[in-house]
Design a protein around this motif. Structure first.
Motif, PDB file in Angstrom:
ATOM      1  N   LYS B  28       0.842  -1.194   0.000  1.00 16.63           N
ATOM      2  CA  LYS B  28       0.000   0.000   0.000  1.00 16.63           C
ATOM      3  C   LYS B  28       0.879   1.247   0.000  1.00 16.63           C
ATOM      4  O   LYS B  28       1.784   1.371   0.827  1.00 16.63           O
ATOM      5  CB  LYS B  28      -0.895  -0.011   1.240  1.00 16.63           C
ATOM      6  CG  LYS B  28      -1.828   1.199   1.330  1.00 16.63           C
ATOM      7  CD  LYS B  28      -2.676   1.175   2.608  1.00 16.63           C
ATOM      8  CE  LYS B  28      -3.380   2.515   2.784  1.00 16.63           C
ATOM      9  NZ  LYS B  28      -4.142   2.576   4.045  1.00 16.63           N
ATOM     10  N   ASN B  29       0.614   2.134  -0.942  1.00 15.63           N
ATOM     11  CA  ASN B  29       1.336   3.413  -1.047  1.00 15.63           C
ATOM     12  C   ASN B  29       2.855   3.237  -0.941  1.00 15.63           C
ATOM     13  O   ASN B  29       3.531   3.960  -0.217  1.00 15.63           O
ATOM     14  CB  ASN B  29       0.831   4.385   0.024  1.00 15.63           C
ATOM     15  CG  ASN B  29      -0.618   4.774  -0.242  1.00 15.63           C
ATOM     16  OD1 ASN B  29      -1.063   4.762  -1.395  1.00 15.63           O
ATOM     17  ND2 ASN B  29      -1.355   5.107   0.797  1.00 15.63           N
ATOM     18  N   GLY B  30       3.352   2.229  -1.670  1.00 16.03           N
ATOM     19  CA  GLY B  30       4.798   2.066  -1.770  1.00 16.03           C
ATOM     20  C   GLY B  30       5.445   1.240  -0.672  1.00 16.03           C
ATOM     21  O   GLY B  30       6.669   1.098  -0.644  1.00 16.03           O
ATOM     22  N   GLU B  31       4.638   0.665   0.217  1.00 14.68           N
ATOM     23  CA  GLU B  31       5.216  -0.148   1.290  1.00 14.68           C
ATOM     24  C   GLU B  31       4.432  -1.433   1.515  1.00 14.68           C
ATOM     25  O   GLU B  31       3.208  -1.433   1.446  1.00 14.68           O
ATOM     26  CB  GLU B  31       5.189   0.631   2.608  1.00 14.68           C
ATOM     27  CG  GLU B  31       6.261   1.679   2.726  1.00 14.68           C
ATOM     28  CD  GLU B  31       6.029   2.587   3.926  1.00 14.68           C
ATOM     29  OE1 GLU B  31       5.579   2.086   4.977  1.00 14.68           O
ATOM     30  OE2 GLU B  31       6.282   3.799   3.776  1.00 14.68           O
ATOM     31  N   GLY B  32       5.161  -2.511   1.799  1.00 16.49           N
ATOM     32  CA  GLY B  32       4.494  -3.750   2.173  1.00 16.49           C
ATOM     33  C   GLY B  32       3.795  -3.565   3.520  1.00 16.49           C
ATOM     34  O   GLY B  32       4.419  -3.078   4.472  1.00 16.49           O
ATOM     35  N   ILE B  33       2.505  -3.910   3.600  1.00 14.57           N
ATOM     36  CA  ILE B  33       1.820  -3.694   4.873  1.00 14.57           C
ATOM     37  C   ILE B  33       1.348  -4.986   5.506  1.00 14.57           C
ATOM     38  O   ILE B  33       0.931  -5.017   6.655  1.00 14.57           O
ATOM     39  CB  ILE B  33       0.603  -2.753   4.734  1.00 14.57           C
ATOM     40  CG1 ILE B  33      -0.384  -3.295   3.690  1.00 14.57           C
ATOM     41  CG2 ILE B  33       1.044  -1.341   4.391  1.00 14.57           C
ATOM     42  CD1 ILE B  33      -1.755  -2.659   3.782  1.00 14.57           C
ATOM     43  N   SER B  34       1.430  -6.080   4.753  1.00 13.79           N
ATOM     44  CA  SER B  34       0.872  -7.323   5.278  1.00 13.79           C
ATOM     45  C   SER B  34       1.377  -8.471   4.430  1.00 13.79           C
ATOM     46  O   SER B  34       1.441  -8.363   3.193  1.00 13.79           O
ATOM     47  CB  SER B  34      -0.662  -7.194   5.202  1.00 13.79           C
ATOM     48  OG  SER B  34      -1.260  -8.414   5.544  1.00 13.79           O
ATOM     49  N   ARG B  35       1.783  -9.546   5.067  1.00 14.71           N
ATOM     50  CA  ARG B  35       2.358 -10.673   4.325  1.00 14.71           C
ATOM     51  C   ARG B  35       2.050 -11.983   5.012  1.00 14.71           C
ATOM     52  O   ARG B  35       2.007 -12.058   6.227  1.00 14.71           O
ATOM     53  CB  ARG B  35       3.873 -10.498   4.221  1.00 14.71           C
ATOM     54  CG  ARG B  35       4.575 -11.656   3.516  1.00 14.71           C
ATOM     55  CD  ARG B  35       6.062 -11.444   3.420  1.00 14.71           C
ATOM     56  NE  ARG B  35       6.364 -10.234   2.656  1.00 14.71           N
ATOM     57  CZ  ARG B  35       7.607  -9.747   2.491  1.00 14.71           C
ATOM     58  NH1 ARG B  35       8.636 -10.365   3.043  1.00 14.71           N
ATOM     59  NH2 ARG B  35       7.800  -8.652   1.801  1.00 14.71           N
ATOM     60  N   ASN B  36       1.846 -13.008   4.222  1.00 19.36           N
ATOM     61  CA  ASN B  36       1.716 -14.353   4.757  1.00 19.36           C
ATOM     62  C   ASN B  36       2.449 -15.323   3.847  1.00 19.36           C
ATOM     63  O   ASN B  36       2.382 -15.221   2.634  1.00 19.36           O
ATOM     64  CB  ASN B  36       0.235 -14.750   4.866  1.00 19.36           C
ATOM     65  CG  ASN B  36       0.063 -16.041   5.650  1.00 19.36           C
ATOM     66  OD1 ASN B  36       0.646 -16.203   6.711  1.00 19.36           O
ATOM     67  ND2 ASN B  36      -0.717 -16.958   5.106  1.00 19.36           N
ATOM     68  N   ALA B  39       4.003 -23.160   3.903  1.00 14.01           N
ATOM     69  CA  ALA B  39       5.091 -24.143   3.907  1.00 14.01           C
ATOM     70  C   ALA B  39       5.729 -24.257   2.524  1.00 14.01           C
ATOM     71  O   ALA B  39       6.925 -24.500   2.386  1.00 14.01           O
ATOM     72  CB  ALA B  39       4.551 -25.509   4.345  1.00 14.01           C
ATOM     73  N   ASN B  40       4.929 -24.030   1.463  1.00 17.76           N
ATOM     74  CA  ASN B  40       5.426 -24.216   0.098  1.00 17.76           C
ATOM     75  C   ASN B  40       5.760 -22.914  -0.636  1.00 17.76           C
ATOM     76  O   ASN B  40       6.415 -22.940  -1.659  1.00 17.76           O
ATOM     77  CB  ASN B  40       4.399 -24.983  -0.722  1.00 17.76           C
ATOM     78  CG  ASN B  40       4.224 -26.401  -0.221  1.00 17.76           C
ATOM     79  OD1 ASN B  40       5.213 -27.057   0.101  1.00 17.76           O
ATOM     80  ND2 ASN B  40       2.987 -26.857  -0.134  1.00 17.76           N
ATOM     81  N   ILE B  41       5.240 -21.818  -0.113  1.00 19.90           N
ATOM     82  CA  ILE B  41       5.425 -20.552  -0.820  1.00 19.90           C
ATOM     83  C   ILE B  41       6.066 -19.532   0.105  1.00 19.90           C
ATOM     84  O   ILE B  41       5.504 -19.139   1.121  1.00 19.90           O
ATOM     85  CB  ILE B  41       4.074 -20.010  -1.349  1.00 19.90           C
ATOM     86  CG1 ILE B  41       3.423 -21.051  -2.274  1.00 19.90           C
ATOM     87  CG2 ILE B  41       4.289 -18.679  -2.077  1.00 19.90           C
ATOM     88  CD1 ILE B  41       2.080 -20.638  -2.844  1.00 19.90           C
ATOM     89  N   ASP B  42       7.271 -19.125  -0.281  1.00 19.74           N
ATOM     90  CA  ASP B  42       7.988 -18.152   0.529  1.00 19.74           C
ATOM     91  C   ASP B  42       7.958 -16.791  -0.185  1.00 19.74           C
ATOM     92  O   ASP B  42       7.936 -16.716  -1.401  1.00 19.74           O
ATOM     93  CB  ASP B  42       9.439 -18.620   0.737  1.00 19.74           C
ATOM     94  CG  ASP B  42      10.047 -17.986   1.981  1.00 19.74           C
ATOM     95  OD1 ASP B  42       9.300 -17.318   2.740  1.00 19.74           O
ATOM     96  OD2 ASP B  42      11.262 -18.146   2.189  1.00 19.74           O
ATOM     97  N   ILE B  43       7.921 -15.735   0.599  1.00 17.93           N
ATOM     98  CA  ILE B  43       7.980 -14.385   0.044  1.00 17.93           C
ATOM     99  C   ILE B  43       9.079 -13.641   0.781  1.00 17.93           C
ATOM    100  O   ILE B  43       9.077 -13.563   2.012  1.00 17.93           O
ATOM    101  CB  ILE B  43       6.635 -13.644   0.219  1.00 17.93           C
ATOM    102  CG1 ILE B  43       5.514 -14.410  -0.520  1.00 17.93           C
ATOM    103  CG2 ILE B  43       6.738 -12.216  -0.317  1.00 17.93           C
ATOM    104  CD1 ILE B  43       4.134 -13.789  -0.387  1.00 17.93           C
ATOM    105  N   VAL B  44      10.058 -13.142   0.042  1.00 20.14           N
ATOM    106  CA  VAL B  44      11.239 -12.523   0.638  1.00 20.14           C
ATOM    107  C   VAL B  44      11.409 -11.124   0.053  1.00 20.14           C
ATOM    108  O   VAL B  44      11.356 -10.952  -1.169  1.00 20.14           O
ATOM    109  CB  VAL B  44      12.496 -13.371   0.320  1.00 20.14           C
ATOM    110  CG1 VAL B  44      13.723 -12.775   0.996  1.00 20.14           C
ATOM    111  CG2 VAL B  44      12.291 -14.828   0.736  1.00 20.14           C
ATOM    112  N   THR B  45      11.627 -10.161   0.920  1.00 21.96           N
ATOM    113  CA  THR B  45      11.842  -8.790   0.456  1.00 21.96           C
ATOM    114  C   THR B  45      13.186  -8.687  -0.263  1.00 21.96           C
ATOM    115  O   THR B  45      14.195  -9.211   0.215  1.00 21.96           O
ATOM    116  CB  THR B  45      11.824  -7.821   1.661  1.00 21.96           C
ATOM    117  OG1 THR B  45      10.566  -7.983   2.334  1.00 21.96           O
ATOM    118  CG2 THR B  45      11.980  -6.371   1.213  1.00 21.96           C
TER     119      THR B  45
END
Lengths: 306, 306
Positions: B28-36, B39-45
């Motif tokens: 939101k507005n240029g920033e990550g505000i929420s993440r999940n 076990a199979n899907i990773d999200i990395v900044t």
């Protein structure tokens, strides 16, 4: 005046066995060598640059003009400017075309810039065949530029054919269609060896109820390359249809990059293009009938380009 | 954390009424505000530039990733780089999309650069919706760039939709298909007022038996302008088909400039494009059933874009 080679070229480009009936102008190796005019069709040499003005009187019907160009000399770079005035309500056949016999090692080139004014209600059929031959290594190059303006209720019907022997060609065709004017283009192109062909056709549909139909068929063999830019631009209530089919063989390359652009909500434009190999079921059927693969292929290609 | 405007935007771009099931990252507005993550899907900044890496493990089946972007601030120019690793033999749904609520007078812009590696045998469905709203005069601009590589036997299925409220967009999509890889693209675009939309899709069919199908449908209303460059380039035995249909209304302009290029004699490529107005017989029929002209028009357009 016409030797055996000349007559062969004339036959290839204009289906002529000798000088034609009606109006004609035969250009050989950069010079006019023979001309005939009629009561309705005048041919006048341009004063400012190489070329001729062909003036067809209004209401001239059923007459023809042949203006073949033959080149049998290597190293020649012949540029010619021809202007056609196709008078109101006339109905005429114009046969152009260029044949090159190059048995030398230098390039032989002909650039024909043809400008047509198809006046109100006139109907022009224009046939242009390009042909090359000769066992020399010199390139045979033909770059036609065709500019056509079709006035109200006029019709321009073009047949543009390049089947054999032209090493390089850039074909530019620009057409403007006014109210209720109609354009029908049939293009046939075959390239082989390492020949290059580029065809650019742009049609501006500016008049209400103008219409254009372009049917292009090509065969690319060996290492030859073809590029098509077929463009329809609708500026008024109008209809346009492009169909562009290519058969690709061996190591050839074909690109079709058309444009349809509508600048008016009543412009109706359609484009269809397909590139693919020769239909194998047709080959199989002909081979079942006793033809060799080569004969079958030739038969299918002749049918496709016929 | 999500206010009413945010939730409205999320619903428009990702059919979400709240935070989604499975893996997600909401920006939101240029920033990550929420993440999940799962076990199979990773999200990395990403460390080197704004954006995230989405890593889907091999053989992950039936899972989804939502990565919506919402912008509710004028004057923001948000560029984000996301990289997707879609593991071997996985079968996943990825929902992206961007919603802009601009009630100010300054431009709000989001440029999303998405790069996908669809590994061997993986099947990715990717849905991207773009949406704008807000009664400000500030422009809402979305420029997505989508780069996809599909490995052997992989499938990429894209749905790219922009129906409402985006003032300017340049959509670039570049796809490379390896052996037996398959691409299916569905594009839906509607522009109105003085909106501008450009969609460029280039598919390189490099692998044997790769195939691509692109179906693009658009409606251009008011003074809006649309340009399409949909390109198929066949470098091997392959099949490709583009179909591009546009309905043009009012003073809108539509240009379709595709390319089909065959660099191999077993490449089979087809392009079909049509630009025209809304079918009047459909309108008449619906009006006979009691709909007003406006209602009939909306019904036909919804069906066309549906």
């Amino acid at each position: 005046m016409l030797n055996a080679v000349d007559k062969k070229l004339l036959e290839e480009v204009a289906d002529l066995h000798d000088v034609p009936q009606g109006a004609y102008n035969i250009r050989k190796n950069g010079e006019g060598i023979s001309r005939n005019t009629t009561a309705n069709i005048d041919i006048v040499t341009k004063q400012d640059k190489p070329g001729i003005n062909i003036i067809i009187k209004p209401k001239t019907k059923g007459e023809s003009v042949h203006i073949p160009v033959i080149i049998s000399k290597e190293g020649l770079n012949d540029t010619v400017y021809n202007t056609f005035e196709v008078g109101e309500d006339s109905d005429v056949l114009i046969v152009a075309g260029c044949g090159i016999h190059n048995s030398g090692s230098e390039k032989a080139q002909h650039d024909g810039i043809h400008e047509f004014f198809v006046r109100k209600g006139a109907h022009m059929k224009y046939i242009e065949k390009h042909y090359g031959e000769g066992d020399g290594t010199g390139e045979r190059v033909l770059n036609p530029k065709t500019i056509i303006e079709v006035e109200e209720d006029g019709v321009a019907e073009l047949e543009m054919i390049q089947i054999k022997g032209v090493d390089k060609t850039i074909r530019d065709t620009e057409v403007v269609l006014h109210k209720n004017a109609r354009l029908i283009v049939t293009e046939r192109l075959l390239t082989y060896l390492d020949q290059n062909a580029e065809s650019n056709i742009t049609v501006e549909l500016v008049g209400e109820d103008s219409s254009a139909q372009i049917i292009s068929r090509s065969v690319a063999q060996d290492d030859s390359k073809q590029i098509f830019h077929l463009n329809l631009r609708g500026h008024a209530k109008c209809r346009g249809h492009i169909q562009c089919d290519s058969i690709i063989m061996d190591n050839a390359q074909v690109s079709s990059i058309p444009e349809i652009s509508a600048f008016h909500s009543d412009a109706q434009l359609i484009h269809e293009a397909a590139i693919g190999k020769i239909a194998s079921d047709q080959l199989t059927k002909l081979m079942t009938l006793g033809l060799t693969e080569k004969e079958a292929e030739d038969t299918v290609l002749r049918g496709f380009l016929g």
